[in-house]
Design a protein around this motif. Structure first.
Motif, PDB file in Angstrom:
ATOM      1  N   GLY A   1      25.262 -17.558   4.082  1.00  0.00           N
ATOM      2  CA  GLY A   1      24.251 -18.249   4.868  1.00  0.00           C
ATOM      3  C   GLY A   1      23.225 -17.352   5.535  1.00  0.00           C
ATOM      4  O   GLY A   1      22.109 -17.790   5.821  1.00  0.00           O
ATOM      5  N   PHE A   2      23.570 -16.101   5.772  1.00  0.00           N
ATOM      6  CA  PHE A   2      22.613 -15.212   6.438  1.00  0.00           C
ATOM      7  C   PHE A   2      21.547 -14.672   5.478  1.00  0.00           C
ATOM      8  O   PHE A   2      20.599 -14.037   5.895  1.00  0.00           O
ATOM      9  CB  PHE A   2      23.317 -14.059   7.174  1.00  0.00           C
ATOM     10  CG  PHE A   2      24.096 -13.127   6.286  1.00  0.00           C
ATOM     11  CD1 PHE A   2      23.470 -12.064   5.664  1.00  0.00           C
ATOM     12  CD2 PHE A   2      25.455 -13.308   6.098  1.00  0.00           C
ATOM     13  CE1 PHE A   2      24.186 -11.207   4.851  1.00  0.00           C
ATOM     14  CE2 PHE A   2      26.180 -12.448   5.303  1.00  0.00           C
ATOM     15  CZ  PHE A   2      25.548 -11.393   4.674  1.00  0.00           C
ATOM     16  N   ILE A   3      21.697 -14.942   4.181  1.00  0.00           N
ATOM     17  CA  ILE A   3      20.649 -14.601   3.212  1.00  0.00           C
ATOM     18  C   ILE A   3      19.829 -15.867   2.988  1.00  0.00           C
ATOM     19  O   ILE A   3      20.314 -16.849   2.444  1.00  0.00           O
ATOM     20  CB  ILE A   3      21.230 -14.081   1.882  1.00  0.00           C
ATOM     21  CG1 ILE A   3      22.039 -12.802   2.131  1.00  0.00           C
ATOM     22  CG2 ILE A   3      20.108 -13.840   0.865  1.00  0.00           C
ATOM     23  CD1 ILE A   3      22.755 -12.263   0.913  1.00  0.00           C
TER      24      ILE A   3
ATOM     25  N   GLN B   1      15.552 -11.906   1.919  1.00  0.00           N
ATOM     26  CA  GLN B   1      15.383 -12.065   3.362  1.00  0.00           C
ATOM     27  C   GLN B   1      16.712 -12.479   3.973  1.00  0.00           C
ATOM     28  O   GLN B   1      17.434 -13.303   3.411  1.00  0.00           O
ATOM     29  CB  GLN B   1      14.321 -13.115   3.683  1.00  0.00           C
ATOM     30  CG  GLN B   1      12.935 -12.686   3.276  1.00  0.00           C
ATOM     31  CD  GLN B   1      11.890 -13.733   3.646  1.00  0.00           C
ATOM     32  OE1 GLN B   1      12.171 -14.917   3.724  1.00  0.00           O
ATOM     33  NE2 GLN B   1      10.675 -13.267   3.873  1.00  0.00           N
ATOM     34  N   THR B   2      16.985 -11.890   5.133  1.00  0.00           N
ATOM     35  CA  THR B   2      18.201 -12.243   5.863  1.00  0.00           C
ATOM     36  C   THR B   2      17.803 -12.761   7.236  1.00  0.00           C
ATOM     37  O   THR B   2      16.663 -12.596   7.677  1.00  0.00           O
ATOM     38  CB  THR B   2      19.132 -11.027   6.011  1.00  0.00           C
ATOM     39  OG1 THR B   2      18.454 -10.005   6.746  1.00  0.00           O
ATOM     40  CG2 THR B   2      19.565 -10.491   4.658  1.00  0.00           C
ATOM     41  N   LYS B   3      18.798 -13.378   7.917  1.00  0.00           N
ATOM     42  CA  LYS B   3      18.517 -13.894   9.251  1.00  0.00           C
ATOM     43  C   LYS B   3      19.705 -13.616  10.164  1.00  0.00           C
ATOM     44  O   LYS B   3      20.833 -13.401   9.709  1.00  0.00           O
ATOM     45  CB  LYS B   3      18.230 -15.394   9.214  1.00  0.00           C
ATOM     46  CG  LYS B   3      19.448 -16.235   8.861  1.00  0.00           C
ATOM     47  CD  LYS B   3      19.146 -17.725   8.927  1.00  0.00           C
ATOM     48  CE  LYS B   3      20.422 -18.509   8.589  1.00  0.00           C
ATOM     49  NZ  LYS B   3      20.229 -19.936   8.675  1.00  0.00           N
ATOM     50  N   GLY B   4      19.412 -13.648  11.436  1.00  0.00           N
ATOM     51  CA  GLY B   4      20.459 -13.582  12.451  1.00  0.00           C
ATOM     52  C   GLY B   4      21.152 -12.236  12.575  1.00  0.00           C
ATOM     53  O   GLY B   4      20.791 -11.255  11.935  1.00  0.00           O
ATOM     54  N   PHE B   5      22.167 -12.246  13.416  1.00  0.00           N
ATOM     55  CA  PHE B   5      22.936 -11.034  13.707  1.00  0.00           C
ATOM     56  C   PHE B   5      23.628 -10.508  12.451  1.00  0.00           C
ATOM     57  O   PHE B   5      23.582  -9.313  12.161  1.00  0.00           O
ATOM     58  CB  PHE B   5      23.957 -11.330  14.818  1.00  0.00           C
ATOM     59  CG  PHE B   5      24.793 -10.148  15.194  1.00  0.00           C
ATOM     60  CD1 PHE B   5      24.244  -9.104  15.919  1.00  0.00           C
ATOM     61  CD2 PHE B   5      26.118 -10.070  14.803  1.00  0.00           C
ATOM     62  CE1 PHE B   5      24.998  -7.998  16.248  1.00  0.00           C
ATOM     63  CE2 PHE B   5      26.888  -8.974  15.130  1.00  0.00           C
ATOM     64  CZ  PHE B   5      26.336  -7.931  15.861  1.00  0.00           C
ATOM     65  N   LYS B   6      24.272 -11.422  11.712  1.00  0.00           N
ATOM     66  CA  LYS B   6      24.954 -11.004  10.480  1.00  0.00           C
ATOM     67  C   LYS B   6      23.971 -10.386   9.493  1.00  0.00           C
ATOM     68  O   LYS B   6      24.280  -9.401   8.830  1.00  0.00           O
ATOM     69  CB  LYS B   6      25.668 -12.181   9.816  1.00  0.00           C
ATOM     70  CG  LYS B   6      27.096 -12.324  10.182  1.00  0.00           C
ATOM     71  CD  LYS B   6      27.760 -13.333   9.269  1.00  0.00           C
ATOM     72  CE  LYS B   6      29.243 -13.370   9.543  1.00  0.00           C
ATOM     73  NZ  LYS B   6      29.917 -14.379   8.743  1.00  0.00           N
ATOM     74  N   GLY B   7      22.809 -10.984   9.376  1.00  0.00           N
ATOM     75  CA  GLY B   7      21.797 -10.452   8.470  1.00  0.00           C
ATOM     76  C   GLY B   7      21.357  -9.061   8.872  1.00  0.00           C
ATOM     77  O   GLY B   7      21.170  -8.189   8.032  1.00  0.00           O
ATOM     78  N   ALA B   8      21.201  -8.852  10.177  1.00  0.00           N
ATOM     79  CA  ALA B   8      20.785  -7.535  10.681  1.00  0.00           C
ATOM     80  C   ALA B   8      21.866  -6.484  10.425  1.00  0.00           C
ATOM     81  O   ALA B   8      21.562  -5.339  10.087  1.00  0.00           O
ATOM     82  CB  ALA B   8      20.468  -7.616  12.175  1.00  0.00           C
TER      83      ALA B   8
END
Length: 167
Positions: free
Chosen positions: A87-89, A114-121
């Motif tokens: 989900g973070f992608i 593209q990633t999102k959120g804390f997990k993505g970072a």
């Protein structure tokens, strides 16, 4: 995050396109990490055999890719992973283009994710490192397959391992 890779394949562009574009649904035959792939859906682009493909990715699971561009005249293929990533992608698009270089072909692959959120970072840099290695291998697998008609040594070892497990 972006990854770009290029390689020269010692074959004409139409031969490379035959494998990369016209045989889109059977990438598992040459690309490392794929244990199976299958096309489905009514083609949305002239010359395409399907509009989507599912890929069984070794150690990961199933992903679905939708074709976003299929240009057999200019040798450009783009597809987006629409199912199966964490989900973070939020987006993953891969674009392949072929350029004639005499009797050879320059193959360019450009992946944008593209990633999102804390997990993505947190996970983004690790994913990029792993993808960098995988992408370099896949583009080499394509070169070997188009030039020889056989999977690369790496892919052949994967296939042999799969056969042993099935037996």
């Amino acid at each position: 995050m972006e990854l770009k890779k290029e390689i020269v394949i010692n074959r004409p562009a139409h031969e490379v396109w035959e494998v990369l574009g016209n045989q889109f649904s059977t990438a598992y035959k040459w690309a490392r990490g794929l244990t199976h792939s299958e096309g489905f859906g009514k083609p949305m682009f002239q010359g395409a055999e399907c509009s989507n493909r599912t890929c069984e990715v070794h150690g990961f699971g199933t992903i679905q890719e939708d074709i976003k561009k299929f240009d057999s005249k200019n040798y450009v293929l783009a597809y987006e992973v629409v199912k199966g990533f964490p989900g973070f992608i939020t987006s993953a698009v891969n674009t392949w283009s072929l350029e004639r270089k005499g009797s050879n072909t320059l193959v360019s692959m450009h992946m944008k994710m593209q990633t999102k959120g804390f997990k993505g970072a947190i996970m983004g840099p690790m994913i990029k490192m792993q993808l960098h290695k995988t992408v370099a291998g896949i583009i080499e697998d394509l070169k070997v397959f188009v030039e020889t008609g056989n999977p690369s040594d790496y892919k052949q070892k994967e296939l042999a391992k799969k056969r042993r497990k099935a037996a």
